[in-house]
Design a protein around this motif. Structure first.
Motif, PDB file in Angstrom:
ATOM      1  N   TYR A  75       0.808  -1.213   0.000  1.00  0.00           N
ATOM      2  CA  TYR A  75       0.000   0.000   0.000  1.00  0.00           C
ATOM      3  C   TYR A  75       0.847   1.272   0.000  1.00  0.00           C
ATOM      4  O   TYR A  75       0.341   2.355   0.284  1.00  0.00           O
ATOM      5  CB  TYR A  75      -0.930   0.006   1.217  1.00  0.00           C
ATOM      6  N   ARG A  76       2.151   1.111  -0.345  1.00  0.00           N
ATOM      7  CA  ARG A  76       2.993   2.293  -0.442  1.00  0.00           C
ATOM      8  C   ARG A  76       2.555   3.121  -1.648  1.00  0.00           C
ATOM      9  O   ARG A  76       2.419   2.612  -2.758  1.00  0.00           O
ATOM     10  CB  ARG A  76       4.466   1.901  -0.606  1.00  0.00           C
ATOM     11  N   GLY A  77       2.348   4.388  -1.438  1.00  0.00           N
ATOM     12  CA  GLY A  77       1.921   5.259  -2.517  1.00  0.00           C
ATOM     13  C   GLY A  77       1.862   6.700  -2.043  1.00  0.00           C
ATOM     14  O   GLY A  77       2.052   6.994  -0.860  1.00  0.00           O
ATOM     15  N   PHE A  78       1.599   7.595  -2.966  1.00  0.00           N
ATOM     16  CA  PHE A  78       1.538   9.012  -2.631  1.00  0.00           C
ATOM     17  C   PHE A  78       0.112   9.398  -2.237  1.00  0.00           C
ATOM     18  O   PHE A  78      -0.859   9.009  -2.894  1.00  0.00           O
ATOM     19  CB  PHE A  78       1.999   9.861  -3.807  1.00  0.00           C
ATOM     20  N   THR A  79       0.012  10.179  -1.188  1.00  0.00           N
ATOM     21  CA  THR A  79      -1.295  10.644  -0.726  1.00  0.00           C
ATOM     22  C   THR A  79      -1.778  11.791  -1.611  1.00  0.00           C
ATOM     23  O   THR A  79      -1.008  12.384  -2.370  1.00  0.00           O
ATOM     24  CB  THR A  79      -1.213  11.132   0.733  1.00  0.00           C
ATOM     25  N   GLU A  80      -3.052  12.111  -1.487  1.00  0.00           N
ATOM     26  CA  GLU A  80      -3.603  13.227  -2.254  1.00  0.00           C
ATOM     27  C   GLU A  80      -2.945  14.533  -1.850  1.00  0.00           C
ATOM     28  O   GLU A  80      -2.740  15.428  -2.680  1.00  0.00           O
ATOM     29  CB  GLU A  80      -5.125  13.304  -2.045  1.00  0.00           C
ATOM     30  N   ALA A  81      -2.581  14.634  -0.561  1.00  0.00           N
ATOM     31  CA  ALA A  81      -1.913  15.846  -0.086  1.00  0.00           C
ATOM     32  C   ALA A  81      -0.536  15.986  -0.732  1.00  0.00           C
ATOM     33  O   ALA A  81      -0.119  17.092  -1.108  1.00  0.00           O
ATOM     34  CB  ALA A  81      -1.783  15.803   1.436  1.00  0.00           C
ATOM     35  N   GLN A  82       0.179  14.862  -0.867  1.00  0.00           N
ATOM     36  CA  GLN A  82       1.488  14.902  -1.508  1.00  0.00           C
ATOM     37  C   GLN A  82       1.356  15.282  -2.983  1.00  0.00           C
ATOM     38  O   GLN A  82       2.138  16.072  -3.509  1.00  0.00           O
ATOM     39  CB  GLN A  82       2.180  13.543  -1.378  1.00  0.00           C
ATOM     40  N   LYS A  83       0.358  14.706  -3.654  1.00  0.00           N
ATOM     41  CA  LYS A  83       0.153  15.010  -5.072  1.00  0.00           C
ATOM     42  C   LYS A  83      -0.216  16.474  -5.283  1.00  0.00           C
ATOM     43  O   LYS A  83       0.134  17.069  -6.315  1.00  0.00           O
ATOM     44  CB  LYS A  83      -0.954  14.121  -5.648  1.00  0.00           C
ATOM     45  N   ALA A  84      -0.916  17.056  -4.288  1.00  0.00           N
ATOM     46  CA  ALA A  84      -1.387  18.442  -4.428  1.00  0.00           C
ATOM     47  C   ALA A  84      -0.231  19.439  -4.415  1.00  0.00           C
ATOM     48  O   ALA A  84      -0.380  20.564  -4.900  1.00  0.00           O
ATOM     49  CB  ALA A  84      -2.359  18.772  -3.306  1.00  0.00           C
ATOM     50  N   MET A  85       0.942  19.043  -3.866  1.00  0.00           N
ATOM     51  CA  MET A  85       2.063  19.981  -3.800  1.00  0.00           C
ATOM     52  C   MET A  85       3.311  19.483  -4.534  1.00  0.00           C
ATOM     53  O   MET A  85       4.378  20.069  -4.431  1.00  0.00           O
ATOM     54  CB  MET A  85       2.417  20.278  -2.342  1.00  0.00           C
ATOM     55  N   SER A  86       3.175  18.403  -5.298  1.00  0.00           N
ATOM     56  CA  SER A  86       4.341  17.882  -6.027  1.00  0.00           C
ATOM     57  C   SER A  86       3.928  17.462  -7.432  1.00  0.00           C
ATOM     58  O   SER A  86       2.756  17.441  -7.780  1.00  0.00           O
ATOM     59  CB  SER A  86       4.954  16.705  -5.270  1.00  0.00           C
ATOM     60  N   GLY A  87       4.924  17.111  -8.225  1.00  0.00           N
ATOM     61  CA  GLY A  87       4.636  16.783  -9.613  1.00  0.00           C
ATOM     62  C   GLY A  87       5.390  15.574 -10.130  1.00  0.00           C
ATOM     63  O   GLY A  87       5.982  14.803  -9.370  1.00  0.00           O
ATOM     64  N   VAL A  88       5.365  15.427 -11.458  1.00  0.00           N
ATOM     65  CA  VAL A  88       5.914  14.247 -12.135  1.00  0.00           C
ATOM     66  C   VAL A  88       6.819  14.697 -13.279  1.00  0.00           C
ATOM     67  O   VAL A  88       6.502  15.646 -14.001  1.00  0.00           O
ATOM     68  CB  VAL A  88       4.769  13.377 -12.702  1.00  0.00           C
ATOM     69  N   ALA A  89       7.932  14.020 -13.435  1.00  0.00           N
ATOM     70  CA  ALA A  89       8.826  14.262 -14.580  1.00  0.00           C
ATOM     71  C   ALA A  89       8.996  12.957 -15.346  1.00  0.00           C
ATOM     72  O   ALA A  89       9.063  11.880 -14.750  1.00  0.00           O
ATOM     73  CB  ALA A  89      10.185  14.769 -14.103  1.00  0.00           C
ATOM     74  N   VAL A  90       9.037  13.042 -16.662  1.00  0.00           N
ATOM     75  CA  VAL A  90       9.226  11.850 -17.492  1.00  0.00           C
ATOM     76  C   VAL A  90      10.379  12.094 -18.454  1.00  0.00           C
ATOM     77  O   VAL A  90      10.669  13.234 -18.835  1.00  0.00           O
ATOM     78  CB  VAL A  90       7.943  11.490 -18.283  1.00  0.00           C
ATOM     79  N   TYR A  91      11.039  11.020 -18.836  1.00  0.00           N
ATOM     80  CA  TYR A  91      12.130  11.117 -19.806  1.00  0.00           C
ATOM     81  C   TYR A  91      12.319   9.762 -20.471  1.00  0.00           C
ATOM     82  O   TYR A  91      11.747   8.750 -20.031  1.00  0.00           O
ATOM     83  CB  TYR A  91      13.428  11.565 -19.124  1.00  0.00           C
ATOM     84  N   ILE A  92      13.119   9.743 -21.526  1.00  0.00           N
ATOM     85  CA  ILE A  92      13.421   8.494 -22.235  1.00  0.00           C
ATOM     86  C   ILE A  92      14.704   7.915 -21.650  1.00  0.00           C
ATOM     87  O   ILE A  92      15.747   8.565 -21.673  1.00  0.00           O
ATOM     88  CB  ILE A  92      13.583   8.736 -23.748  1.00  0.00           C
ATOM     89  N   GLY A  93      14.622   6.709 -21.129  1.00  0.00           N
ATOM     90  CA  GLY A  93      15.773   6.074 -20.520  1.00  0.00           C
ATOM     91  C   GLY A  93      16.737   5.511 -21.550  1.00  0.00           C
ATOM     92  O   GLY A  93      16.454   5.468 -22.750  1.00  0.00           O
ATOM     93  N   HIS A  94      17.904   5.087 -21.074  1.00  0.00           N
ATOM     94  CA  HIS A  94      18.922   4.542 -21.970  1.00  0.00           C
ATOM     95  C   HIS A  94      18.462   3.255 -22.652  1.00  0.00           C
ATOM     96  O   HIS A  94      19.009   2.871 -23.680  1.00  0.00           O
ATOM     97  CB  HIS A  94      20.210   4.271 -21.184  1.00  0.00           C
ATOM     98  N   ASP A  95      17.463   2.593 -22.069  1.00  0.00           N
ATOM     99  CA  ASP A  95      16.952   1.366 -22.668  1.00  0.00           C
ATOM    100  C   ASP A  95      15.861   1.625 -23.694  1.00  0.00           C
ATOM    101  O   ASP A  95      15.255   0.696 -24.222  1.00  0.00           O
ATOM    102  CB  ASP A  95      16.430   0.425 -21.581  1.00  0.00           C
ATOM    103  N   GLY A  96      15.595   2.904 -23.974  1.00  0.00           N
ATOM    104  CA  GLY A  96      14.577   3.235 -24.970  1.00  0.00           C
ATOM    105  C   GLY A  96      13.161   3.163 -24.438  1.00  0.00           C
ATOM    106  O   GLY A  96      12.210   3.148 -25.222  1.00  0.00           O
ATOM    107  N   LYS A  97      12.991   3.161 -23.126  1.00  0.00           N
ATOM    108  CA  LYS A  97      11.665   3.102 -22.522  1.00  0.00           C
ATOM    109  C   LYS A  97      11.411   4.379 -21.719  1.00  0.00           C
ATOM    110  O   LYS A  97      12.340   5.002 -21.216  1.00  0.00           O
ATOM    111  CB  LYS A  97      11.548   1.880 -21.613  1.00  0.00           C
TER     112      LYS A  97
END
Length: 603
Positions: free
Chosen positions: A343-365
């Motif tokens: 059940y490890r995960g981010f709470t709604e409070a955490q999501k309300a003040m933080s964000g997400v970054a995405v990128y292409i990894g060295h494995d092409g994913k």
């Protein structure tokens, strides 16, 4: 030469009626030594092998397609007076259409025909309408070689001529085929001259291309790229493929990553595309996930088991029934902990003040980093910035449950590693544990166990202690375990040296001892820790990544209060948490600071 191509079998033709054909494939000049040798042979014995000729329409003359060197050398000998002007040469007539392959085939087995001449010959045969298979069969070449020659035949004439002259090698010529643009080929040659090497040509011509095995290309996929109208360019040998339309594939990658970001950032304050993990880290602090949606029944069960476990753990000695119960509770807590981890995960409070970054990894994913708290948001968040030094001291230095759990694992791992050299002490622990357990007087955490305190999977950490334990395990002489029967295992074990047995003993007994951090003050585990002079700071020290960034601002100011005093707190309490972490972590006092749970005076 196939007999079906022969118009007239061997017959003699006067030298004066023979001229060298432009279709003769041998253009590269033979070595002077070879010429002299053949000329001497003709002078002594005459021309021993027929020439291959084709009749010239409307005349009584013939063009020489095969044997042109012999024809030329006879001409020289006629001038020297060795042969008469009407000297006759034995010839075989073929049709004009078959003179090229007859010329190439006639040279087979003699001084090797230069590849440049073979390339031109293949081109002419292809222009006459012959297929790759037909050319390959007639010239005794493989289909793939004919295909390669056809591609090389499209090179700029200058490149072919320089190749024939020996100024550039075949590997360089093959790289020139990366482009069909003659102007670009010539420009490349002149730019690299006189050091025209294959790898330099490849780099020059592919500077504006992208390797098809790049991370971007793998992420998009070649089928999707080609479906969008993208062009691929392969090298001559088919070993590498290049993306020609780099702007197109980059746009396809951006669009695909944008769609991925939209899915991943749903419910978060913001989302951003970055170049890699480093750039994601620069956006701010990466928060640790909390526990979300843990069933009430599980929470209550954990609390109940922990309460009973701690009550028994505080006792100095346990009777047989209590010992068995303590073991059961320990095993149940471990299992409950595994269930809770789901059940490890981010709470709604955490999501309300933080964000997400995405990128292409060295494995092409696509890679996703969640829970990034920007420094600007840290400053806006409710914190201890307005607390007084007295309030901070009263609140203490609190740590999250996840951080406490990690610190506990680090402490036990370091304790195990530190106990390895003390084989004699581990022997005492083992014998005492067996005796006490056998006499059923009490339960000790060192009771001989088949399930050791090891760390794998989610609990595994890359630490100094972990490396020491791993190295120790690799050095153990455990070959006796490979024996099939117990008696064979025992005899093999007995054959080990005393040192080898001591190392095995120390390793497994050390891993059987419970964590001093969670054991009673007078527990055997803490007695052992004291006996070996265990100091966790030899294996771990707090830094920005492993500790300070995982605290809230209040505890950070609490540490600052302990180390630097009230004035420091007043000076820095208005600072954003991310910057505060950097300020504290850089101080030497902070590097030597030890969390309360690690100290000998812990309660």
């Amino acid at each position: 030469m196939e007999t079906g191509h022969i118009v007239k079998p061997a017959f003699y033709i006067p030298y004066s009626k023979l001229i060298l054909s432009k279709k003769n494939v041998r253009k590269a000049k033979p070595q002077k030594e070879t010429d002299e040798e053949l000329k001497a042979n003709i002078r002594a014995h005459g021309v021993l092998q027929n020439l291959v000729v084709a009749a010239i329409d409307g005349t009584d003359k013939y063009e020489v397609g095969g044997g042109g060197r012999r024809w030329r050398l006879v001409g020289e000998l006629i001038k020297e007076g060795v042969f008469p002007r009407d000297h006759e040469l034995l010839c075989v007539e073929v049709s004009a259409d078959n003179l090229i392959e007859a010329s190439l085939g006639e040279n087979h087995g003699r001084e090797a025909t230069h590849p440049a001449d073979q390339i031109i010959a293949v081109k002419r045969l292809a222009e006459s309408g012959k297929s790759i298979g037909q050319i390959a069969k007639e010239l005794h070449l493989k289909d793939v070689r004919v295909s390669q020659y056809l591609k090389l035949a499209n090179l700029a004439p200058m490149i072919i001529n320089e190749f024939r002259a020996g100024k550039i090698g075949l590997s360089a010529v093959e790289q020139f085929a990366l482009t069909d643009d003659h102007k670009k080929q010539v420009t490349c040659y002149k730019a690299l001259e006189p050091d025209v090497q294959g790898w330099k040509v490849r780099r020059f011509l592919t500077d504006s291309f992208m390797d098809s095995d790049s991370t971007v290309a793998r992420y998009v996929g070649l089928p999707a790229y080609e479906e969008a109208g993208g062009e691929l360019q392969g090298d001559l040998l088919g070993e590498r493929t290049y993306i020609v339309n780099v702007d197109l594939i980059q746009k396809l990658a951006d669009d695909k990553l944008e769609r991925h970001l939209k899915r991943q950032s749903k419910g978060w304050k913001w989302g951003k595309i970055v170049e890699g993990q480093y750039q994601a880290n620069q956006l701010g602090r990466i928060a640790s996930p909390d526990f979300v949606g843990v069933p009430e029944e599980l929470t209550q069960r954990i609390a109940s088991v922990e309460s009973e476990y701690e009550e028994l753990n505080r006792k100095e000695a346990l009777d047989e029934k209590e010992s068995e119960r303590f073991q059961d509770l320990s095993a149940e807590l471990a299992e409950l902990g595994k269930q809770k981890k789901k059940y490890r995960g981010f709470t709604e409070a955490q999501k309300a003040m933080s964000g997400v970054a995405v990128y292409i990894g060295h494995d092409g994913k696509a890679k996703t980093v969640k829970g990034i708290v920007k420094r600007s948001d840290e400053a806006k968040a409710k914190s201890a910035s307005e607390q007084s030094a007295t309030e901070i001291e009263e609140n203490g230095i609190s740590e999250s449950a996840a951080l406490k759990g990690d610190l506990g694992l680090i402490f036990q791992q370091a304790f195990q590693a530190d106990a390895l050299p003390f084989a004699d002490l581990m022997y005492d622990v083992m014998v005492m544990s067996i005796a006490v357990t056998a006499c059923k007087q009490s339960y000790f955490s060192t009771n001989i166990r088949t399930q050791l305190y090891t760390f794998e999977g989610e609990d595994a950490m890359e630490t100094k202690a972990a490396s020491k334990l791993e190295q120790a395990r690799e050095n153990l002489s455990l070959g006796f375990l490979d024996k099939e029967k117990e008696c064979e295992q025992f005899e093999s074990f007995r054959a080990l040296s005393k040192t080898e047995k001591s190392e095995i003993l120390a390793y497994f007994v050390a891993l059987s001892i419970s964590n001093p951090l969670t054991s009673g003050e007078d527990s055997l585990a803490n007695c052992i820790a004291q006996a070996i002079g265990f100091d966790v700071s030899e294996y771990w020290a707090p830094n920005a990544d492993n500790y300070y960034s995982r605290l809230q601002k209040g505890p950070l100011l609490g540490i600052g209060l302990q180390l630097f005093g009230e004035q420091w707190v007043d000076d820095y309490k208005g600072m954003a948490k991310g910057k505060l972490v950097e300020v504290i972590a850089e101080r030497e006092e902070a590097k030597a600071w030890t969390p309360l749970c690690f100290r000998k005076d812990r309660k």
